[in-house]
Design a protein around this motif. Structure first.
Motif, mmCIF file in Angstrom:
data_model
loop_
_atom_site.group_PDB
_atom_site.id
_atom_site.type_symbol
_atom_site.label_atom_id
_atom_site.label_comp_id
_atom_site.label_asym_id
_atom_site.label_seq_id
_atom_site.Cartn_x
_atom_site.Cartn_y
_atom_site.Cartn_z
ATOM 1 N N VAL A 76 3.883 12.304 -9.904
ATOM 2 C CA VAL A 76 3.342 11.624 -8.909
ATOM 3 C C VAL A 76 4.421 11.044 -8.148
ATOM 4 N N TRP A 77 4.427 11.038 -6.736
ATOM 5 C CA TRP A 77 5.163 10.416 -5.772
ATOM 6 C C TRP A 77 4.209 9.290 -5.287
ATOM 7 N N ASP A 78 5.262 8.263 -4.923
ATOM 8 C CA ASP A 78 4.112 7.139 -4.242
ATOM 9 C C ASP A 78 5.351 6.843 -2.945
ATOM 10 N N ARG B 239 0.845 -1.125 0.098
ATOM 11 C CA ARG B 239 0.079 -0.127 0.087
ATOM 12 C C ARG B 239 1.063 1.024 -0.085
ATOM 13 N N VAL B 240 0.415 2.040 -0.810
ATOM 14 C CA VAL B 240 1.184 3.370 -0.842
ATOM 15 C C VAL B 240 0.338 4.656 -0.910
ATOM 16 N N LEU B 241 0.714 5.722 -0.484
ATOM 17 C CA LEU B 241 0.317 6.972 -0.510
ATOM 18 C C LEU B 241 0.681 7.439 -1.770
ATOM 19 N N SER B 242 -0.159 8.149 -2.712
ATOM 20 C CA SER B 242 0.315 8.800 -4.114
ATOM 21 C C SER B 242 -0.168 10.201 -3.676
ATOM 22 N N PRO C 127 5.594 4.680 0.293
ATOM 23 C CA PRO C 127 5.037 3.158 0.929
ATOM 24 C C PRO C 127 4.691 3.332 2.236
ATOM 25 N N GLU C 128 3.664 2.435 2.666
ATOM 26 C CA GLU C 128 2.901 2.661 4.141
ATOM 27 C C GLU C 128 4.120 2.355 5.035
ATOM 28 N N SER D 187 9.407 10.878 3.070
ATOM 29 C CA SER D 187 9.908 10.942 1.619
ATOM 30 C C SER D 187 11.337 11.404 1.794
#
Length: 85
Positions: free
Chosen positions: A32-34, A14-17, A36-37, A75
């Motif tokens: 877009v930056w992804d 799962r990632v936050l985009s 990870p949880e 990040s």
């Protein structure tokens, strides 16, 4: 993707985009930056050492500044959010 046994294998995570609303430096609008949880979890755990943050986290009343700090740490200090109401 995970490199193992001489090949690349897809893994699910799962990632936050995050999407750039405007161009900034080398990043065009729509970049877009992804995140990870697990990096978000590590950032939250790191910030829980701060008494005020820990209390707000426990009560579920995190502020926009708290969210910006979480993203900044997760990040690797590359993303600076500019949240607005």
């Amino acid at each position: 993707m995970l490199h193992s046994g001489g090949g690349l294998h897809p893994i699910r995570c799962r990632v936050l985009s995050l999407v750039a609303r405007t161009a900034h430096g080398a990043y065009p609008k729509g970049h877009v930056w992804d995140i990870p949880e697990y990096l978000l979890d590590r950032a939250v755990n790191s910030l829980k050492r701060r008494p005020g943050f820990n209390e707000r986290c426990r009560l579920g009343t995190l502020s926009m500044q708290d969210a910006e700090n979480i993203i900044h740490l997760a990040s690797h200090k590359l993303i600076h959010l500019e949240l607005e109401l």
